[in-house]
Design a protein around this motif. Structure first.
Motif, mmCIF file in Angstrom:
data_model
loop_
_atom_site.group_PDB
_atom_site.id
_atom_site.type_symbol
_atom_site.label_atom_id
_atom_site.label_comp_id
_atom_site.label_asym_id
_atom_site.label_seq_id
_atom_site.Cartn_x
_atom_site.Cartn_y
_atom_site.Cartn_z
ATOM 1 N N PHE A 101 18.593 62.016 72.450
ATOM 2 C CA PHE A 101 17.944 63.269 72.858
ATOM 3 C C PHE A 101 16.974 63.791 71.808
ATOM 4 N N THR A 102 17.329 63.702 70.533
ATOM 5 C CA THR A 102 16.487 64.261 69.474
ATOM 6 C C THR A 102 15.442 63.278 68.955
ATOM 7 N N CYS A 103 15.374 62.089 69.564
ATOM 8 C CA CYS A 103 14.466 61.045 69.070
ATOM 9 C C CYS A 103 13.076 61.100 69.655
ATOM 10 N N PHE A 104 12.916 61.699 70.818
ATOM 11 C CA PHE A 104 11.628 61.596 71.484
ATOM 12 C C PHE A 104 11.395 62.717 72.473
ATOM 13 N N LYS A 105 10.155 62.848 72.877
ATOM 14 C CA LYS A 105 9.780 63.676 74.015
ATOM 15 C C LYS A 105 8.851 62.865 74.895
ATOM 16 N N ARG A 106 8.995 63.032 76.188
ATOM 17 C CA ARG A 106 8.111 62.311 77.119
ATOM 18 C C ARG A 106 6.768 63.039 77.235
ATOM 19 N N LEU A 107 5.698 62.261 77.288
ATOM 20 C CA LEU A 107 4.381 62.849 77.463
ATOM 21 C C LEU A 107 4.196 63.348 78.889
ATOM 22 N N ASN A 108 3.571 64.458 79.007
ATOM 23 C CA ASN A 108 3.293 65.041 80.314
ATOM 24 C C ASN A 108 1.829 64.738 80.686
ATOM 25 N N PHE A 109 1.649 63.839 81.661
ATOM 26 C CA PHE A 109 0.297 63.439 82.066
ATOM 27 C C PHE A 109 -0.199 64.202 83.293
ATOM 28 N N SER A 110 0.513 65.249 83.669
ATOM 29 C CA SER A 110 0.084 66.030 84.842
ATOM 30 C C SER A 110 -1.250 66.707 84.549
ATOM 31 N N PRO A 111 -2.157 66.711 85.519
ATOM 32 C CA PRO A 111 -3.475 67.352 85.314
ATOM 33 C C PRO A 111 -3.325 68.860 85.171
#
Length: 300
Positions: free
Chosen positions: A290-300
């Motif tokens: 959980f503390t290793c990453f964040k997902r990129l948000n590619f929403s326009p």
């Protein structure tokens, strides 16, 4: 069970009988207390906050792995009951961790009863009062959280070291939290206290290495211990305990598994064991990444 099942080679009657026997054993005791083997065989451990949650799970796993365990807590009825269930290798001792003398006495009790202390698990902690903003933070409550979560950990390391240094050996474990790694996951007093625990572990590991004493901590993600469940019930105004447990589990989803107190206890067994003989100053994070990453948000 799996090896026995293979040897029985599909004998359904025998498998049913074995399953029934195992079930009956579980009804009588939490587990066998006669084991002389295991990763912690012969070790003496003191666990604070051992009457419930992670501490209780750790006491169970430690004894399963051959240790003799002193369960320290202020919940006397629960603590005595658990120690009785765990059998002759478990002893309950009343200890208010905000009082340094009581921590010192618990350490002395371990040495008096067993001749030494191999593992000190500083696990006790409180979440504190929920205060949504820094403007709402009451410093009196902040001081109490620091007293329980940090002051007690300092005292635990201090007095465990006092009896471990002469033997030039020992393992000290502390409970931290993922809230010390990422901001915004908990009230300020709790997050700050757990960050202090991580810093304390690194600082004391640097000193105690020369004495053969390892100091580590474990940072669990949110899990449904009684402490957490009661906190979120109050914070969210929900009386349905099952709903709260499900909400805590869903704070982070890992496909195929959920974080339980037993998972943190297994991490503690590893750090307490000789398998971790060269690991010190480490923060073992139990959070499924959980503390290793964040997902990129590619929403326009």
């Amino acid at each position: 069970m799996s090896r026995i099942a293979l040897k029985l080679n599909g004998n359904k009657l025998a498998l049913d009988a074995l399953a029934k026997l195992n079930t009956n054993r579980q009804h009588h005791k939490l587990f066998s207390t006669n084991s002389q083997s295991g990763r912690l065989a012969g070790k003496v451990a003191l666990i604070t906050g051992a009457a419930s949650g992670i501490g209780k799970a750790a006491a169970i796993r430690f004894i399963e792995n051959g240790a003799k365990v002193l369960l320290a807590d202020v919940q006397d009825h629960l603590g005595k009951s658990i120690a009785k269930d765990l059998g002759p290798n478990a002893t309950y001792i009343h200890s208010n961790v905000t009082n340094e003398q009581e921590i010192s006495s618990a350490v002395d009790h371990a040495v008096a009863q067993y001749g030494r202390l191999d593992v000190m698990y500083n696990n006790v902690g409180i979440i504190g009062e929920f205060q949504p903003t820094i403007l709402d933070l009451e410093l009196e409550g902040f001081d109490r959280t620091m007293k329980v979560n940090v002051h007690s950990t300092v005292a635990g390391i201090k007095h465990a070291s006092r009896v471990m240094i002469p033997r030039q050996a020992g393992s000290i474990i502390c409970t931290a939290s993922t809230t010390a790694i990422l901001g915004g996951m908990a009230n300020h007093d709790y997050a700050v206290s757990k960050a202090a625990v991580i810093g304390l572990v690194k600082s004391t590991a640097a000193e105690l290495n020369q004495h053969g004493i390892r100091v580590n901590c474990i940072s669990p993600h949110a899990l449904p211990t009684p402490l957490a469940v009661n906190f979120f019930k109050k914070r969210l105004g929900i009386d349905d305990e099952k709903m709260v447990v499900e909400m805590i589990h869903n704070m982070w989803e890992f496909n195929g598994a959920r974080c339980e107190a037993a998972d943190v206890a297994e991490a503690a067994v590893f750090l307490a064991s000789d398998d971790a003989k060269y690991i010190s100053g480490h923060n073992l994070v139990v959070d499924a990444g959980f503390t290793c990453f964040k997902r990129l948000n590619f929403s326009p």
